[in-house]
Design a protein around this motif. Structure first.
Motif, PDB file in Angstrom:
ATOM      1  N   UNK A  14      -3.564   7.358  -2.835  1.00 39.12           N
ATOM      2  CA  UNK A  14      -3.720   5.895  -2.277  1.00 39.12           C
ATOM      3  C   UNK A  14      -4.110   4.748  -3.469  1.00 39.12           C
ATOM      4  N   UNK A  15      -2.884   3.741  -3.189  1.00 42.57           N
ATOM      5  CA  UNK A  15      -2.728   2.997  -4.136  1.00 42.57           C
ATOM      6  C   UNK A  15      -2.467   1.634  -3.200  1.00 42.57           C
ATOM      7  N   UNK A  16      -2.889   0.065  -3.860  1.00 41.11           N
ATOM      8  CA  UNK A  16      -2.459  -1.139  -3.428  1.00 41.11           C
ATOM      9  C   UNK A  16      -1.829  -1.586  -5.068  1.00 41.11           C
ATOM     10  N   UNK A  17      -1.165  -2.508  -4.751  1.00 43.46           N
ATOM     11  CA  UNK A  17       0.148  -2.574  -5.924  1.00 43.46           C
ATOM     12  C   UNK A  17       0.999  -3.382  -5.402  1.00 43.46           C
ATOM     13  N   UNK A  18       0.654  -4.929  -6.462  1.00 42.18           N
ATOM     14  CA  UNK A  18       0.931  -5.723  -6.676  1.00 42.18           C
ATOM     15  C   UNK A  18       2.546  -6.081  -7.722  1.00 42.18           C
ATOM     16  N   UNK A  19       3.841  -6.586  -7.024  1.00 47.05           N
ATOM     17  CA  UNK A  19       5.122  -6.731  -7.442  1.00 47.05           C
ATOM     18  C   UNK A  19       5.327  -8.004  -7.286  1.00 47.05           C
ATOM     19  N   UNK A  20       5.682  -8.852  -8.293  1.00 47.83           N
ATOM     20  CA  UNK A  20       6.075  -9.312  -8.932  1.00 47.83           C
ATOM     21  C   UNK A  20       7.596  -9.820  -9.365  1.00 47.83           C
TER      22      UNK A  20
ATOM     23  N   UNK B  29       0.767  -1.497   0.078  1.00 47.06           N
ATOM     24  CA  UNK B  29       0.053   0.084   0.018  1.00 47.06           C
ATOM     25  C   UNK B  29       1.207   1.319  -0.465  1.00 47.06           C
ATOM     26  N   UNK B  30       0.126   1.944  -0.478  1.00 48.52           N
ATOM     27  CA  UNK B  30       1.607   3.217  -1.421  1.00 48.52           C
ATOM     28  C   UNK B  30       0.551   4.476  -0.689  1.00 48.52           C
ATOM     29  N   UNK B  31       0.838   5.705   0.217  1.00 45.12           N
ATOM     30  CA  UNK B  31      -0.045   6.656  -0.204  1.00 45.12           C
ATOM     31  C   UNK B  31       0.537   7.365  -1.408  1.00 45.12           C
TER      32      UNK B  31
END
Lengths: 232, 232
Positions: A101-107, A34-36
């Motif tokens: 504000x975001x949710x990001x999946x990092x693969x 999660x990122x602001x």
DNA sequence: CGTAGCATTGATGTGGGTCAACGTATGTGG
DNA sequence: CCACATACGTTGACCCACATCAATGCTACG
């Protein structure tokens, strides 16, 4: 990570056709963060360690050079970015920052490359995704080289209107200064471009735009399937 | 079709790793055509019937809109074009015309798509090719949005110089009017840009350019690996 | 030769950047 | 609750980048 998010990611063109094991392995290897707003996720010239998937929020792709900066594009849920850098195992050519504000999946990049070699359906999907991204970029280059700033704005409004249901009321959804960068102009000039569209049926009310005369605006904008279509 | 041409095509990144049967099937299905200069090979908005491979000569990719026209890039031997359109089975976004007498191999689009599904190594090569093309296009977009016309010219000269051995003598190799379109400016402005580079160590003599002071030119051009590198 | 296309140069206009001033939120801390 | 700071959008003045139009010279080629 919520199950419903996983379901949504699975629906992506990129993951729809791949094997269950491939998909599960990738998601398991990934980190959900999660990122602001305003956080820089990646920076150009850095090695590509992860493939990014925006699950929620809004991410801006941008690039700088010699003190200047420009926005390349936006990524909204559910969307991926910097696939090409990951596949070639080379440095990023673009930077990315959150606008909301975001949710990001990092693969991890290595996992993506490995999955591709072991799952033909996944590789085929990658070909489709890359082709689409390539064609969108060609359109953007034509947009830049063949149109004035005001024309780009007019077409952006027409497209935003359609994405929002075609009522003629458009919510910008992003700050005007970011929109200006996206369209390749300064904030000051965006203001003037909005003013210039007044006679073509555009009424500005802060972040809310009304297309009062669609036909006049379209006549001015000259939208083209070979530049403005999103799909392909 | 000459054997030596086939050998050269086989060396392409796109074909290097694929199976013999795949390669032979594609080449056999293709037509080798000769064209004089100035022939339009494909036109934007037409369905993508063939993948094109330039075996000899020079091809210009360009696009038009609303009475304007711009050059997207060039394809030299041995190189391919419009791969993305072929893979997505959609209309071309760019047109192509010969600039010199050229020999072009045309492979039916359906054969390419079929070959990709039956030869994983070929599909993998396609991923590599598409990624490279995508990244080159990102660089070109940055080039356009982050630099002035004169800066683009300066960097183009530096790159051309390296491609030609780095002697400081650059042969344009294309007409100045075409170069202007490639750089996103008018022929008149290209002339003025050349003149503007005089104080930065550039001497023009028709189609022959001399970089008299490399260091000065580089200081003005500010070349960047994230914009100007050919490879990646 | 004569003609057509191209490159160059000058004059002029427009798109768009830069700089500065100002108004309007939106917060923040007193 | 107000004073202040900060960020953003807008507007005006000005300048630079670049396009357009026109004239000229050059070269290439039938």
């Amino acid at each position: 990570m919520r199950r419903e998010d996983v379901v949504e990611i699975r629906k992506l063109e990129l993951f729809r056709a791949c094997a269950d094991e491939t998909f599960d392995a990738l998601v398991t290897a990934g980190f959900l963060q999660r990122f602001p707003p305003g956080v820089v996720l990646i920076q150009e010239n850095e090695p590509s360690d992860f493939l990014y998937i925006v699950v929620e929020g809004l991410v801006e792709m941008f690039a700088g050079h010699a003190g200047r900066e420009t926005t390349i594009g936006f990524v909204r849920p559910i969307g991926t970015f910097i696939l090409a850098a990951v596949l070639k195992d080379q440095v990023y050519l673009q930077s990315a920052r959150t606008l909301e504000k975001s949710r990001v999946l990092m693969i991890p990049a290595a996992n993506v490359r490995e999955a591709m070699q072991h799952d033909t359906a996944f590789m085929s999907a990658i070909v489709g995704e890359l082709s689409t991204c390539y064609r969108n970029l060609v359109k953007e280059l034509k947009n830049q080289k063949l149109r004035t700033g005001t024309e780009r704005l007019a077409n952006w409004l027409l497209r935003a209107n359609e994405k929002q249901g075609g009522s003629g009321m458009v919510e910008l959804g992003i700050g005007k200064r970011v929109l200006a960068s996206r369209l390749g102009m300064t904030p000051e000039n965006l203001s003037r471009s909005f003013a210039a569209l007044g006679p073509h049926g555009v009424v500005v009310n802060g972040p809310r735009i009304r297309i009062a005369d669609m036909e006049t605006l379209r006549r001015f904008a000259r939208p083209s399937r070979l530049i403005d279509d999103l799909t392909s």
